[in-house]
Design a protein around this motif. Structure first.
Motif, PDB file in Angstrom:
ATOM      1  N   ASP A 236     -63.806  -4.310   2.651  1.00 12.83           N
ATOM      2  CA  ASP A 236     -62.707  -3.765   1.820  1.00 12.83           C
ATOM      3  C   ASP A 236     -62.814  -2.534   1.649  1.00 12.83           C
ATOM      4  O   ASP A 236     -62.012  -1.682   1.785  1.00 12.83           O
ATOM      5  CB  ASP A 236     -62.767  -4.322   0.397  1.00 12.83           C
ATOM      6  CG  ASP A 236     -62.136  -5.707   0.279  1.00 12.83           C
ATOM      7  OD1 ASP A 236     -61.494  -6.164   1.459  1.00 12.83           O
ATOM      8  OD2 ASP A 236     -62.080  -6.171  -0.793  1.00 12.83           O
ATOM      9  N   SER A 237     -64.051  -1.830   1.694  1.00 13.89           N
ATOM     10  CA  SER A 237     -64.346  -0.455   1.736  1.00 13.89           C
ATOM     11  C   SER A 237     -63.617   0.376   3.001  1.00 13.89           C
ATOM     12  O   SER A 237     -62.943   1.525   2.853  1.00 13.89           O
ATOM     13  CB  SER A 237     -65.762  -0.274   1.811  1.00 13.89           C
ATOM     14  OG  SER A 237     -66.365  -0.734   2.931  1.00 13.89           O
ATOM     15  N   LEU A 238     -63.591  -0.410   3.823  1.00 13.74           N
ATOM     16  CA  LEU A 238     -62.755   0.328   5.128  1.00 13.74           C
ATOM     17  C   LEU A 238     -61.214   0.016   4.879  1.00 13.74           C
ATOM     18  O   LEU A 238     -60.643   0.928   5.446  1.00 13.74           O
ATOM     19  CB  LEU A 238     -63.416  -0.289   6.614  1.00 13.74           C
ATOM     20  CG  LEU A 238     -64.980   0.184   6.820  1.00 13.74           C
ATOM     21  CD1 LEU A 238     -65.226  -0.445   8.122  1.00 13.74           C
ATOM     22  CD2 LEU A 238     -64.996   1.639   6.872  1.00 13.74           C
ATOM     23  N   ILE A 239     -61.030  -1.252   4.798  1.00 16.07           N
ATOM     24  CA  ILE A 239     -59.497  -1.482   4.428  1.00 16.07           C
ATOM     25  C   ILE A 239     -59.023  -0.447   3.362  1.00 16.07           C
ATOM     26  O   ILE A 239     -57.763   0.214   3.653  1.00 16.07           O
ATOM     27  CB  ILE A 239     -59.131  -2.863   4.091  1.00 16.07           C
ATOM     28  CG1 ILE A 239     -59.765  -3.649   5.213  1.00 16.07           C
ATOM     29  CG2 ILE A 239     -57.708  -3.114   3.815  1.00 16.07           C
ATOM     30  CD1 ILE A 239     -59.718  -5.089   4.953  1.00 16.07           C
ATOM     31  N   MET A 240     -59.718  -0.145   2.208  1.00 14.03           N
ATOM     32  CA  MET A 240     -59.176   0.925   1.118  1.00 14.03           C
ATOM     33  C   MET A 240     -59.482   2.359   1.711  1.00 14.03           C
ATOM     34  O   MET A 240     -58.637   3.156   1.013  1.00 14.03           O
ATOM     35  CB  MET A 240     -59.793   0.366   0.031  1.00 14.03           C
ATOM     36  CG  MET A 240     -59.155  -0.993  -0.622  1.00 14.03           C
ATOM     37  SD  MET A 240     -57.420  -0.841  -0.921  1.00 14.03           S
ATOM     38  CE  MET A 240     -57.161   0.695  -1.791  1.00 14.03           C
ATOM     39  N   GLY A 241     -60.494   2.364   2.487  1.00 12.63           N
ATOM     40  CA  GLY A 241     -60.840   4.024   2.592  1.00 12.63           C
ATOM     41  C   GLY A 241     -61.691   4.365   1.437  1.00 12.63           C
ATOM     42  O   GLY A 241     -61.638   5.784   1.035  1.00 12.63           O
ATOM     43  N   PHE A 242     -62.218   3.421   0.413  1.00  7.59           N
ATOM     44  CA  PHE A 242     -63.144   3.920  -0.621  1.00  7.59           C
ATOM     45  C   PHE A 242     -64.445   4.002  -0.309  1.00  7.59           C
ATOM     46  O   PHE A 242     -65.136   3.378   0.777  1.00  7.59           O
ATOM     47  CB  PHE A 242     -62.995   2.787  -1.765  1.00  7.59           C
ATOM     48  CG  PHE A 242     -61.675   2.748  -2.530  1.00  7.59           C
ATOM     49  CD1 PHE A 242     -60.565   3.515  -2.205  1.00  7.59           C
ATOM     50  CD2 PHE A 242     -61.466   1.838  -3.410  1.00  7.59           C
ATOM     51  CE1 PHE A 242     -59.453   3.697  -2.915  1.00  7.59           C
ATOM     52  CE2 PHE A 242     -60.121   1.505  -3.992  1.00  7.59           C
ATOM     53  CZ  PHE A 242     -59.198   2.670  -3.665  1.00  7.59           C
ATOM     54  N   THR A 243     -65.418   4.874  -0.866  1.00  9.11           N
ATOM     55  CA  THR A 243     -66.779   4.916  -0.756  1.00  9.11           C
ATOM     56  C   THR A 243     -67.320   3.717  -1.445  1.00  9.11           C
ATOM     57  O   THR A 243     -66.721   2.786  -1.922  1.00  9.11           O
ATOM     58  CB  THR A 243     -67.330   6.162  -1.348  1.00  9.11           C
ATOM     59  OG1 THR A 243     -67.448   5.902  -2.750  1.00  9.11           O
ATOM     60  CG2 THR A 243     -66.474   7.298  -0.970  1.00  9.11           C
ATOM     61  N   ALA A 244     -68.610   3.414  -0.935  1.00  7.31           N
ATOM     62  CA  ALA A 244     -69.172   2.073  -1.518  1.00  7.31           C
ATOM     63  C   ALA A 244     -69.341   2.276  -3.041  1.00  7.31           C
ATOM     64  O   ALA A 244     -69.146   1.498  -3.594  1.00  7.31           O
ATOM     65  CB  ALA A 244     -70.686   2.185  -1.046  1.00  7.31           C
ATOM     66  N   LYS A 245     -69.596   3.488  -3.405  1.00  2.00           N
ATOM     67  CA  LYS A 245     -69.621   3.616  -5.075  1.00  2.00           C
ATOM     68  C   LYS A 245     -68.413   3.581  -5.861  1.00  2.00           C
ATOM     69  O   LYS A 245     -68.071   2.734  -6.825  1.00  2.00           O
ATOM     70  CB  LYS A 245     -70.154   5.041  -5.314  1.00  2.00           C
ATOM     71  CG  LYS A 245     -70.583   5.368  -6.796  1.00  2.00           C
ATOM     72  CD  LYS A 245     -70.978   6.649  -7.140  1.00  2.00           C
ATOM     73  CE  LYS A 245     -71.362   6.832  -8.697  1.00  2.00           C
ATOM     74  NZ  LYS A 245     -71.843   8.308  -8.820  1.00  2.00           N
ATOM     75  N   GLU A 246     -67.261   3.822  -5.036  1.00  2.00           N
ATOM     76  CA  GLU A 246     -65.834   3.639  -5.534  1.00  2.00           C
ATOM     77  C   GLU A 246     -65.759   2.200  -5.432  1.00  2.00           C
ATOM     78  O   GLU A 246     -65.107   1.571  -6.504  1.00  2.00           O
ATOM     79  CB  GLU A 246     -64.718   4.410  -4.857  1.00  2.00           C
ATOM     80  CG  GLU A 246     -64.693   6.029  -5.185  1.00  2.00           C
ATOM     81  CD  GLU A 246     -64.089   6.568  -4.220  1.00  2.00           C
ATOM     82  OE1 GLU A 246     -63.816   7.939  -4.463  1.00  2.00           O
ATOM     83  OE2 GLU A 246     -63.632   6.137  -3.156  1.00  2.00           O
ATOM     84  N   MET A 247     -65.996   1.311  -4.433  1.00  2.00           N
ATOM     85  CA  MET A 247     -65.716  -0.016  -4.415  1.00  2.00           C
ATOM     86  C   MET A 247     -66.370  -0.762  -5.418  1.00  2.00           C
ATOM     87  O   MET A 247     -66.003  -1.480  -6.210  1.00  2.00           O
ATOM     88  CB  MET A 247     -66.194  -0.596  -3.065  1.00  2.00           C
ATOM     89  CG  MET A 247     -65.244  -0.053  -1.904  1.00  2.00           C
ATOM     90  SD  MET A 247     -63.537  -0.904  -2.200  1.00  2.00           S
ATOM     91  CE  MET A 247     -63.781  -2.596  -2.516  1.00  2.00           C
ATOM     92  N   ALA A 248     -67.853  -0.302  -5.828  1.00  2.00           N
ATOM     93  CA  ALA A 248     -68.782  -1.160  -6.772  1.00  2.00           C
ATOM     94  C   ALA A 248     -67.952  -0.904  -8.200  1.00  2.00           C
ATOM     95  O   ALA A 248     -67.894  -1.538  -8.966  1.00  2.00           O
ATOM     96  CB  ALA A 248     -69.902  -0.597  -6.680  1.00  2.00           C
ATOM     97  N   GLY A 249     -67.311   0.302  -8.202  1.00  2.00           N
ATOM     98  CA  GLY A 249     -66.752   0.639  -9.761  1.00  2.00           C
ATOM     99  C   GLY A 249     -65.497   0.055 -10.020  1.00  2.00           C
ATOM    100  O   GLY A 249     -65.461  -0.610 -10.652  1.00  2.00           O
TER     101      GLY A 249
END
Length: 340
Positions: A236-249
């Motif tokens: 999902d981090s790549l699908i969304m383009g979020f950083t790992a920290k943003e995904m965890a948040g």
């Protein structure tokens, strides 16, 4: 609500999230998503890498010949039209002779040096799209280095152009002129997710008069769900383009994020500027929290769609993409994340 400590990821979620950027072949819990198309037959894919012949052009005459050899590329990507042929040929010859662009081409070749791997990955993507949508015709595919003069990705029923210099990554000397929060999505690992989400627009039906925040969120969520299905091992981090920290948040605070939309009566707002705050490009969404990533509304839309599909396992991907009623999808999803 706008408390800097509000959007704090759980320790376990952060530990899981930190691994997301290390691989493009696993989802957030370390395994591929279920893949209905796993045994679908292969499709024929023609991929031509045009970087080398393009940089061999020595004059406008050879540029004109290059365009004649690739008429779809010339017409739809390079925008060749009656009356601009000579000017376009001159411009292409100048680009091919540019030392700066030649340097960028070399760096792009380093980032995308394995043509076999790229062809295989594209073939897998096209194979799954064809499985879900049997009328899908695999387009003629090209890679190219445009010097950011053309689109990053162009895709139609007959033509696919991947301008690989856009995705060469932070090691390249020249990058697209974009804000950092957008630029970080232009890396080799983001190429296929970006392509898949772009391809979703062909199948993603949307009522033109549906203009609420919920409509925008669910419409984006459907496109992202399409991407997750045709790229089942992409995190999902790549699908969304979020950083790992943003995904965890966002994962740790899903209930709080959803609560914000409800408490502020945002779902049925129709003010474009307000909708853009939550769904469109921004570095963050301070209205929720200063650490909440931009486009968080798209992520919520994906969660709604996933919950809907979990509640309705008989619904196919084409049926989902054809559903225009965002309110129906929300109601039937029973999406009610628990607020921590």
């Amino acid at each position: 609500m706008n408390n800097p400590r509000f959007f704090k990821p759980l320790a376990l979620a952060l530990a899981l999230g930190l691994g997301l950027s290390l691989t493009a072949c696993r989802d957030q819990d370390g395994a591929c998503r279920p893949d209905a198309a796993a045994d679908a037959p292969a499709v024929a894919l023609s991929l031509q890498r045009l970087e080398t012949p393009f940089f061999q052009l020595k004059n406008p005459g050879e540029a004109e010949q290059f365009m004649r050899q690739h008429p779809l590329l010339a017409r739809y990507y390079l925008q060749r039209q009656p009356g601009n042929e000579a000017a376009l040929a001159n411009a292409l010859a100048q680009l091919a002779a540019s030392p700066e662009l030649a340097r960028l081409k070399a760096q792009t070749a380093t980032a995308f040096g394995d043509s076999t791997a790229l062809r295989k990955d594209l073939g897998e993507l096209m194979r799954r799209v064809h499985y879900y949508f049997p009328d899908f015709k695999v387009p003629q595919a090209y890679t190219y280095v445009s010097g950011f003069q053309g689109k990053d990705i162009y895709v139609s029923d007959s033509l696919l152009v991947l301008s690989l210099d856009w995705f060469a990554g932070p090691q390249a000397s020249y990058r697209p002129d974009l804000p950092h929060y957008m630029l970080r999505r232009y890396t080799p690992d983001h190429l296929l997710p970006t392509l898949a989400t772009t391809m979703a627009s062909k199948y993603n039906k949307h009522e033109l008069t549906a203009n609420t925040t919920l409509d925008a969120m669910v419409n984006s969520g459907k496109a992202l769900y399409f991407t997750s299905q045709v790229l089942p091992c992409t995190p999902d981090s790549l699908i969304m383009g979020f950083t790992a920290k943003e995904m965890a948040g966002v994962e740790a605070n899903e209930g709080k994020v959803w609560g914000h939309f409800l408490e502020k009566n945002l779902l049925f707002a129709t003010t474009p500027f307000l909708i853009q705050k939550y769904v469109s490009e921004r570095p963050n969404v301070p209205e929720i929290d200063r650490t909440a990533p931009g486009r968080i509304g798209q992520w919520v839309g994906l969660q709604i769609v996933r919950k809907y599909m979990a509640e309705h396992p008989s619904v196919t991907l084409p049926q989902l993409m054809a559903e225009k009623n965002a309110q129906k999808l929300l109601n039937d999803s029973h999406y009610r994340p628990v607020r921590n």
